[in-house]
Design an enzyme around this catalytic site. Structure first.
Site, PDB file in Angstrom:
ATOM      1  N   CYS A   2       0.875  -1.199  -0.052  1.00  0.00           N
ATOM      2  CA  CYS A   2      -0.031  -0.094   0.191  1.00  0.00           C
ATOM      3  C   CYS A   2       1.026   1.287  -0.007  1.00  0.00           C
ATOM      4  O   CYS A   2       2.083   1.175   0.063  1.00  0.00           O
ATOM      5  CB  CYS A   2      -0.916   0.078   1.256  1.00  0.00           C
ATOM      6  N   ARG A  27       3.075   0.713  -6.872  1.00  0.00           N
ATOM      7  CA  ARG A  27       3.205  -0.374  -5.766  1.00  0.00           C
ATOM      8  C   ARG A  27       1.978  -1.303  -5.816  1.00  0.00           C
ATOM      9  O   ARG A  27       2.075  -2.339  -5.544  1.00  0.00           O
ATOM     10  CB  ARG A  27       3.208   0.293  -4.111  1.00  0.00           C
ATOM     11  N   TRP A  75      -4.025  -1.989  -1.011  1.00  0.00           N
ATOM     12  CA  TRP A  75      -4.072  -3.163  -1.731  1.00  0.00           C
ATOM     13  C   TRP A  75      -4.586  -4.129  -0.697  1.00  0.00           C
ATOM     14  O   TRP A  75      -3.881  -4.196   0.371  1.00  0.00           O
ATOM     15  CB  TRP A  75      -2.467  -3.457  -2.094  1.00  0.00           C
ATOM     16  N   ASN A 101      -0.144   1.245   6.411  1.00  0.00           N
ATOM     17  CA  ASN A 101       0.472   0.086   5.961  1.00  0.00           C
ATOM     18  C   ASN A 101       0.857  -0.864   6.800  1.00  0.00           C
ATOM     19  O   ASN A 101       1.049  -0.574   7.739  1.00  0.00           O
ATOM     20  CB  ASN A 101       1.674   0.703   5.022  1.00  0.00           C
ATOM     21  N   GLY A 102       0.673  -2.114   6.417  1.00  0.00           N
ATOM     22  CA  GLY A 102       0.945  -3.117   7.229  1.00  0.00           C
ATOM     23  C   GLY A 102      -0.210  -4.067   7.691  1.00  0.00           C
ATOM     24  O   GLY A 102      -1.347  -3.917   7.195  1.00  0.00           O
ATOM     25  N   GLU A 481      14.081 -17.918 -13.382  1.00  0.00           N
ATOM     26  CA  GLU A 481      13.756 -16.450 -13.547  1.00  0.00           C
ATOM     27  C   GLU A 481      13.081 -15.963 -14.917  1.00  0.00           C
ATOM     28  O   GLU A 481      11.959 -15.266 -14.803  1.00  0.00           O
ATOM     29  CB  GLU A 481      14.940 -15.489 -13.474  1.00  0.00           C
ATOM     30  N   LYS A 485       9.307 -14.458 -14.695  1.00  0.00           N
ATOM     31  CA  LYS A 485       8.893 -13.292 -15.581  1.00  0.00           C
ATOM     32  C   LYS A 485       7.938 -13.344 -16.615  1.00  0.00           C
ATOM     33  O   LYS A 485       7.150 -12.510 -16.659  1.00  0.00           O
ATOM     34  CB  LYS A 485      10.430 -12.766 -16.465  1.00  0.00           C
ATOM     35  N   GLU A 488       4.597 -13.541 -14.570  1.00  0.00           N
ATOM     36  CA  GLU A 488       4.133 -12.462 -13.701  1.00  0.00           C
ATOM     37  C   GLU A 488       3.436 -11.538 -14.796  1.00  0.00           C
ATOM     38  O   GLU A 488       2.450 -10.825 -14.233  1.00  0.00           O
ATOM     39  CB  GLU A 488       5.253 -11.705 -13.214  1.00  0.00           C
ATOM     40  N   HIS A 504      11.805 -37.048 -16.755  1.00  0.00           N
ATOM     41  CA  HIS A 504      11.262 -37.374 -15.472  1.00  0.00           C
ATOM     42  C   HIS A 504       9.801 -36.823 -15.156  1.00  0.00           C
ATOM     43  O   HIS A 504       9.496 -36.712 -14.220  1.00  0.00           O
ATOM     44  CB  HIS A 504      12.063 -37.290 -14.307  1.00  0.00           C
ATOM     45  N   LYS A 604       4.746  -4.834  -5.734  1.00  0.00           N
ATOM     46  CA  LYS A 604       6.269  -4.729  -5.848  1.00  0.00           C
ATOM     47  C   LYS A 604       6.912  -5.040  -4.655  1.00  0.00           C
ATOM     48  O   LYS A 604       8.303  -5.836  -4.542  1.00  0.00           O
ATOM     49  CB  LYS A 604       6.652  -3.258  -6.092  1.00  0.00           C
TER      50      LYS A 604
END
Ligand code: G6P
Length: 609
Positions: A2, A27, A75, A101-102, A481, A485, A488, A504, A604
């Site tokens: 947030c 964010r 958020w 926030n939190g 990675e 990417k 996402e 396998h 983020k």
């Protein structure tokens, strides 16, 4: 995740607040709001579900007057995204407004207690308990009230507070969630992150846990948890506003991909003299005694850690494990003597990485932090002296790009330094690697020229549903990675496999229409990779391969599409290959019409568990 902003001064607060919230919109958020107070202490709240455009429309229809205010982008964590759950929240009388926030972990117990005292709750959020609690504890002095509230609030918080009985002040307080304050002639500013302040000032104060900040037109006062005034320590931010904005690119992600040559240079430059390892906070004696290294991180930073494991084991011969921070923190890891924990984090605020670092410290490990955000919580917990900054500059896009390549570069530099100190790496080999590190920025710039080609490939492949990424050794780390990417930003189902594992299980999924992206940068395992690609193509799946120039001739026959990167040292090739794979993810997302900079459900900086 947030965003918080606050303002006190001569300007129309709503404008300053909305502007600040726009700077924090990277964010990720699902609702936004402001509370504004005039000199007489009349407080007005405007908040809405949705994007800042909606808040701006609301403020046009129903303007708020006043030069003091707080704002928030939310958020959702407790309670769905809705107008009512959006911040700011107020107490019953509407005289105290709070943005937060939190997470307040004991919010249910507090809610029961406050309801018993007559509070009526309007939202499902944990934040609202703070407003009612402050009202309940209020003794005519908000500073004292906040200090008393600390003892009752459990969890993490960064809060901004307005109180109608103290209209010429703006209050803030933090615990395990970042908060930055600043002031200049007649004005005071508050934010959860630096970009919101850069258009006003570059001299900021990072509040410490349990400190309370009081902003007024006279300046900033900082008070510690015992009520003692502290001298605010101002930090000069080198980033300017334009470096925190898009700079002509369509998206932050693309801008940041293009910033990689500079970022790589900035990471290397202060440590570029081979043999002078002063930058590494480990003495030669400590380096020689190291028996084990554990790397902890989340998301992309974890993948940089996987690359680090390969480098530390092979170049410095130190047994290394890499763990997802959320796993490490709860697995009661045994920590012995001569062990080092490395925490990697772009933001320096990721809750799990921070907790893993604390856990390791508690168990007696020496720690080292690799961070991008200067002054962040992880750097402070590790200690500035034990922190290596990547200097990648602000990373705004949710999908990490320049942070990844600089973290990976840093891990390789650490491995080289330790290798030399421990005598496991010859000076000759180290010099060759350093020479390649020097040339890396210009080679990274060359790979950016592949964008047009990747755009074409993406427009042809954007309707694929499943994409596999394969590689061996360090290329497996790169595959992880690259797969992250793509998922996402394009929402495609993408998974990474060690190429040797294909047989396998995953091979059962290969058939015409499936895409396999092959990372083929390592000569040592080239033959094995080529054999794997033959198996893939025999099942009718399509291969997009990335390889250095020197291997192109051998790889080409096994690839439907081939992306060729410049030749470099084998340790740096995956780092260079990451760039076209980031561009691939970016182009696929654009071709699929996705919100590149703020992907669905992602944030983020994940400052809660
Ligand atoms: C979030 C971000 C990722 C990032 C991860 C770790 O999930 O979306 O891009 O890699 O957090 O963040 P950190 O700031 O600790 O590197």
């Amino acid at each position: 995740m947030c965003g918080i902003v606050g303002y006190i001064g001569p300007k129309k607060a709503a404008d300053v607040l909305v502007n600040g919230l726009e700077r924090l919109s990277y964010r990720g958020y699902d609702s936004a709001g402001v509370a504004v107070m005039d000199e007489k202490g009349r407080l007005a709240v405007r908040k809405t579900k949705g994007k800042l455009e909606q808040l701006k429309r609301l403020l046009e229809e129903s303007p708020v007057d006043g030069c003091t205010g707080i704002g928030h982008t939310r958020w959702a964590t407790h309670g769905e995204p809705s107008d009512l759950n959006a911040h700011p929240h107020t107490d019953v009388k509407g005289g105290i407004a709070v943005v937060h926030n939190g997470i307040i972990e004991n919010h249910e117990a507090l809610r029961k207690h406050l309801e018993g005292c007559g509070a009526v709750f309007a939202s499902q959020t944990d934040t609202e308990v703070i407003a009612h609690l402050l009202n309940e504890l209020y003794d005519g002095d908000m500073l004292h009230t906040l200090l008393r509230a600390q003892g009752m609030l459990q969890g993490s918080y960064a809060i901004g507070v307005l109180c109608d009985r103290e209209p010429d002040q703006l209050f803030c307080m933090r615990c395990d969630s970042p908060l930055v304050a600043a002031c200049r002639e007649g004005e005071g500013f508050l934010a959860s992150d630096v970009p919101a302040l850069l258009s006003h000032t570059r001299d900021v104060v990072f509040l410490q846990d349990r400190q309370v900040g009081v902003l007024s037109r006279q300046g900033l006062r900082v008070i510690d948890e015992y009520g003692q005034a502290c001298e605010p320590s101002f930090f000069h931010v080198e980033w300017d506003q334009s470096s925190a904005e898009k700079g002509g690119f369509a998206h932050y992600m693309l801008k940041e991909i293009h910033e990689q040559p500079t970022a790589l240079q900035n990471t290397f430059a202060p440590r570029s003299r081979l043999g002078d390892f002063q930058w590494l906070p480990l003495s030669e004696d400590t380096a020689c005694r190291l028996r084990r290294i554990t790397i902890v991180a989340c998301g992309t930073a974890y993948h940089a850690g996987v690359m680090g494991k390969y480098a530390l084991e092979q170049l410095a011969r130190i047994p290394t494990e890499v763990d997802i921070a959320s796993e490490y923190r709860y697995r009661q890891p045994p920590v012995g003597e001569n062990e080092l924990l490395i925490a990697i984090s772009q933001s320096g605020e990721t809750a799990d990485t921070l907790a893993a670092l604390r856990e390791a410290k508690r168990r007696g490990a020496s720690v080292l932090a690799i961070c991008n955000a200067v002054g962040s919580t992880i750097t402070r917990e590790a200690g500035e002296e034990n922190t290596l900054y990547t200097y990648a500059g602000p990373e705004i896009a949710v999908a990490s790009t320049k942070a990844y390549v600089t973290q990976t570069e840093m891990m390789i530099m650490i491995a080289v330094a330790l290798g030399v100190m421990r005598n496991t790496l010859s000076m000759e080999r180290a010099e060759a690697l350093y020479q390649s590190l020097r040339e890396l920025p210009s080679k990274a710039a060359d790979t950016l020229g592949l964008e047009g080609r990747l755009q074409q490939i993406a427009s042809r492949m954007s309707s694929r549903k499943h994409v596999f990424f394969v590689g061996r050794s360090v290329d497996y780390a790169l595959s992880m990675e690259a797969a992250l990417k793509l998922k996402e930003v394009s929402y495609l189902f993408s998974e990474a496999y060690a190429a040797g594992e294909l047989k396998h299980g995953p091979i059962a999924l290969l058939k015409p229409g499936r895409l396999v992206v092959a990372c083929v940068t390592q000569p040592r395992v080239l033959e094995k990779m080529l054999a794997n690609l033959q198996e893939v193509r025999a099942r009718g799946a399509e291969v997009l391969a990335v390889c250095p120039d020197a291997l192109a001739q051998q790889v080409r026959p096994q690839a439907d599409e081939l992306i060729v990167i410049p030749d470099t040292d084998e340790w740096l090739a995956p780092l260079l290959a990451a760039i076209p794979l980031q561009l691939f993810a970016y182009c696929m997302a654009v071709a699929r019409g996705c919100d590149v900079d703020q992907p669905r459900n992602l944030a983020k900086s994940v400052t809660v568990e």
